[in-house]
Design a protein around this motif. Sequence first.
Motif, PDB file in Angstrom:
ATOM      1  N   VAL A   1      52.724  10.877  23.687  1.00  9.37           N
ATOM      2  CA  VAL A   1      51.781   9.772  23.863  1.00  9.37           C
ATOM      3  C   VAL A   1      50.729   9.715  22.764  1.00  9.37           C
ATOM      4  O   VAL A   1      49.900   8.819  22.734  1.00  9.37           O
ATOM      5  N   GLY A   2      50.735  10.698  21.854  1.00  9.23           N
ATOM      6  CA  GLY A   2      49.777  10.681  20.755  1.00  9.23           C
ATOM      7  C   GLY A   2      48.479  11.373  21.108  1.00  9.23           C
ATOM      8  O   GLY A   2      48.360  12.047  22.132  1.00  9.23           O
ATOM      9  N   SER A   3      47.492  11.205  20.269  1.00  9.12           N
ATOM     10  CA  SER A   3      46.233  11.932  20.417  1.00  9.12           C
ATOM     11  C   SER A   3      45.118  11.098  21.034  1.00  9.12           C
ATOM     12  O   SER A   3      44.001  11.578  21.192  1.00  9.12           O
ATOM     13  N   SER A   4      45.381   9.830  21.375  1.00  8.35           N
ATOM     14  CA  SER A   4      44.351   8.982  21.973  1.00  8.35           C
ATOM     15  C   SER A   4      44.120   9.371  23.428  1.00  8.35           C
ATOM     16  O   SER A   4      44.854  10.181  24.000  1.00  8.35           O
ATOM     17  N   SER A   5      43.102   8.781  24.025  1.00 11.97           N
ATOM     18  CA  SER A   5      42.787   9.070  25.425  1.00 11.97           C
ATOM     19  C   SER A   5      43.689   8.239  26.330  1.00 11.97           C
ATOM     20  O   SER A   5      43.481   7.041  26.480  1.00 11.97           O
ATOM     21  N   TYR A   6      44.670   8.866  26.931  1.00  6.47           N
ATOM     22  CA  TYR A   6      45.619   8.157  27.777  1.00  6.47           C
ATOM     23  C   TYR A   6      45.170   8.162  29.229  1.00  6.47           C
ATOM     24  O   TYR A   6      44.564   9.118  29.692  1.00  6.47           O
ATOM     25  N   LEU A   7      45.506   7.095  29.915  1.00 10.19           N
ATOM     26  CA  LEU A   7      45.193   6.958  31.331  1.00 10.19           C
ATOM     27  C   LEU A   7      46.438   6.487  32.068  1.00 10.19           C
ATOM     28  O   LEU A   7      47.277   5.789  31.501  1.00 10.19           O
ATOM     29  N   PRO A   8      46.578   6.823  33.354  1.00  8.77           N
ATOM     30  CA  PRO A   8      47.742   6.362  34.104  1.00  8.77           C
ATOM     31  C   PRO A   8      47.716   4.855  34.296  1.00  8.77           C
ATOM     32  O   PRO A   8      46.645   4.234  34.357  1.00  8.77           O
ATOM     33  N   GLY A   9      48.878   4.261  34.432  1.00 13.57           N
ATOM     34  CA  GLY A   9      48.951   2.832  34.658  1.00 13.57           C
ATOM     35  C   GLY A   9      48.200   2.382  35.885  1.00 13.57           C
ATOM     36  O   GLY A   9      47.629   1.304  35.921  1.00 13.57           O
ATOM     37  N   GLU A  10      48.191   3.249  36.936  1.00 13.03           N
ATOM     38  CA  GLU A  10      47.490   2.889  38.158  1.00 13.03           C
ATOM     39  C   GLU A  10      45.988   2.718  37.953  1.00 13.03           C
ATOM     40  O   GLU A  10      45.298   2.179  38.803  1.00 13.03           O
ATOM     41  N   PHE A  11      45.474   3.187  36.825  1.00 13.86           N
ATOM     42  CA  PHE A  11      44.044   3.075  36.538  1.00 13.86           C
ATOM     43  C   PHE A  11      43.736   1.799  35.752  1.00 13.86           C
ATOM     44  O   PHE A  11      42.593   1.555  35.379  1.00 13.86           O
ATOM     45  N   LEU A  12      44.734   0.974  35.532  1.00 16.80           N
ATOM     46  CA  LEU A  12      44.603  -0.176  34.641  1.00 16.80           C
ATOM     47  C   LEU A  12      43.437  -1.087  34.989  1.00 16.80           C
ATOM     48  O   LEU A  12      42.592  -1.387  34.147  1.00 16.80           O
ATOM     49  N   TYR A  13      43.335  -1.540  36.241  1.00 13.21           N
ATOM     50  CA  TYR A  13      42.303  -2.510  36.587  1.00 13.21           C
ATOM     51  C   TYR A  13      40.914  -1.883  36.612  1.00 13.21           C
ATOM     52  O   TYR A  13      39.942  -2.528  36.271  1.00 13.21           O
ATOM     53  N   ASN A  14      40.841  -0.608  37.002  1.00 14.48           N
ATOM     54  CA  ASN A  14      39.560   0.073  36.885  1.00 14.48           C
ATOM     55  C   ASN A  14      39.156   0.194  35.424  1.00 14.48           C
ATOM     56  O   ASN A  14      37.984   0.070  35.079  1.00 14.48           O
ATOM     57  N   PHE A  15      40.123   0.443  34.560  1.00 17.02           N
ATOM     58  CA  PHE A  15      39.839   0.594  33.131  1.00 17.02           C
ATOM     59  C   PHE A  15      39.318  -0.715  32.547  1.00 17.02           C
ATOM     60  O   PHE A  15      38.340  -0.737  31.808  1.00 17.02           O
ATOM     61  N   VAL A  16      39.935  -1.825  32.886  1.00 17.03           N
ATOM     62  CA  VAL A  16      39.501  -3.124  32.373  1.00 17.03           C
ATOM     63  C   VAL A  16      38.080  -3.438  32.826  1.00 17.03           C
ATOM     64  O   VAL A  16      37.262  -3.945  32.044  1.00 17.03           O
ATOM     65  N   ARG A  17      37.731  -3.115  34.052  1.00 16.82           N
ATOM     66  CA  ARG A  17      36.398  -3.436  34.561  1.00 16.82           C
ATOM     67  C   ARG A  17      35.308  -2.570  33.935  1.00 16.82           C
ATOM     68  O   ARG A  17      34.118  -2.834  34.104  1.00 16.82           O
ATOM     69  N   CYS A  18      35.697  -1.534  33.225  1.00 20.56           N
ATOM     70  CA  CYS A  18      34.723  -0.670  32.553  1.00 20.56           C
ATOM     71  C   CYS A  18      34.275  -1.235  31.207  1.00 20.56           C
ATOM     72  O   CYS A  18      33.510  -0.585  30.485  1.00 20.56           O
ATOM     73  N   TYR A  19      34.742  -2.423  30.875  1.00 20.66           N
ATOM     74  CA  TYR A  19      34.332  -3.128  29.667  1.00 20.66           C
ATOM     75  C   TYR A  19      33.557  -4.386  30.059  1.00 20.66           C
ATOM     76  O   TYR A  19      33.692  -4.878  31.183  1.00 20.66           O
ATOM     77  N   PRO A  20      32.763  -4.942  29.142  1.00 24.73           N
ATOM     78  CA  PRO A  20      32.110  -6.215  29.435  1.00 24.73           C
ATOM     79  C   PRO A  20      33.157  -7.279  29.744  1.00 24.73           C
ATOM     80  O   PRO A  20      34.193  -7.361  29.068  1.00 24.73           O
ATOM     81  N   MET A  21      32.913  -8.086  30.748  1.00 26.70           N
ATOM     82  CA  MET A  21      33.876  -9.107  31.127  1.00 26.70           C
ATOM     83  C   MET A  21      34.115 -10.116  30.002  1.00 26.70           C
ATOM     84  O   MET A  21      35.191 -10.690  29.885  1.00 26.70           O
ATOM     85  N   GLU A  22      33.115 -10.313  29.150  1.00 29.45           N
ATOM     86  CA  GLU A  22      33.260 -11.278  28.075  1.00 29.45           C
ATOM     87  C   GLU A  22      34.068 -10.728  26.903  1.00 29.45           C
ATOM     88  O   GLU A  22      34.465 -11.477  26.003  1.00 29.45           O
ATOM     89  N   SER A  23      34.302  -9.415  26.890  1.00 26.78           N
ATOM     90  CA  SER A  23      35.035  -8.813  25.767  1.00 26.78           C
ATOM     91  C   SER A  23      35.917  -7.683  26.272  1.00 26.78           C
ATOM     92  O   SER A  23      35.705  -6.506  25.966  1.00 26.78           O
ATOM     93  N   THR A  24      36.906  -8.036  27.064  1.00 24.07           N
ATOM     94  CA  THR A  24      37.850  -7.055  27.592  1.00 24.07           C
ATOM     95  C   THR A  24      38.750  -6.560  26.451  1.00 24.07           C
ATOM     96  O   THR A  24      38.809  -7.165  25.388  1.00 24.07           O
ATOM     97  N   PRO A  25      39.457  -5.443  26.652  1.00 26.31           N
ATOM     98  CA  PRO A  25      40.284  -4.885  25.582  1.00 26.31           C
ATOM     99  C   PRO A  25      41.293  -5.887  25.024  1.00 26.31           C
ATOM    100  O   PRO A  25      41.979  -6.574  25.780  1.00 26.31           O
TER     101      PRO A  25
END
Length: 261
Positions: free
Chosen positions: A139-163
């Motif tokens: 998976v490389g050296s980046s910070s990986y997260l499980p797919g089940e964490f996807l929506y929690n991960f998106v909400r951890c960013y500003p809504m106006e500038s999601t990943p």
Amino acid sequence: MKKIIVLLMCVMLGAGVLTACSGTETPYAAWADEETLTYSVTDASGAERGEMTVVTVRNPSDKTVGGTEYSSADGRTDITLTFDGVTEKVIVLMKKFTAVAYSSEKTLADGSKETVKGYYSGKYFYYSENGGAEQRLKVGSSSYLPGEFLYNFVRCYPMESTPASIKIADIKEKRVATLTTAVYGRTTLTVPYPDGSKEVSCYAIAIGLADSPQGKPIYAFYTPDSAEYNVSGLSISPSKKIPVKMIENDIIYTLTALNVM
């Protein structure tokens, strides 16, 4: 059952891991010390298909997955999904926004089980399916997260500038796919706050595959990042940007209860 089941959050049951996204924004936790979200699961006709509960805890007392304790974990998400007679239980241990360990147990209608458990070490995700031999996925050296964490991960960013893009490593297909996210508007939804339901203009986020075949995107709806829409418990930080509704093809996940400790 569909390969991508929305969670919150949530999502990609049985798929693999999620990598850090492009962009300059830094993610930050959007939940209180303990947050429980309950969703009804229906189809487009309104027929009941099941229920999903998502519990996210900071500094959990239980840091065990698959019989192994991971002392470095400072967060845990437990997801329980029932869908057409099938029950799936997922555990995600994390350190900040890096996954530490993961497990999934699916109980089919006939009582048989399908399991996946794994952990992250270096550039690899080590996992076993149904008690079989351990395998690994680079998976490389980046910070990986499980797919089940996807929506929690998106909400951890500003809504106006999601990943702008998110990499999903699918352990079943042995590939890494690219997802894109985009804000496509606002929609008024009923949010079941603990002190009474409120009508809220929620952000609508489209999450789709950048790779072919693209198919239809998944749509997720979040409350705004504003104090009047946050939920405070006993912890210092409130829960914010609550995932109120998710639509994946003809399956709809609607928030029915929200509890914060």
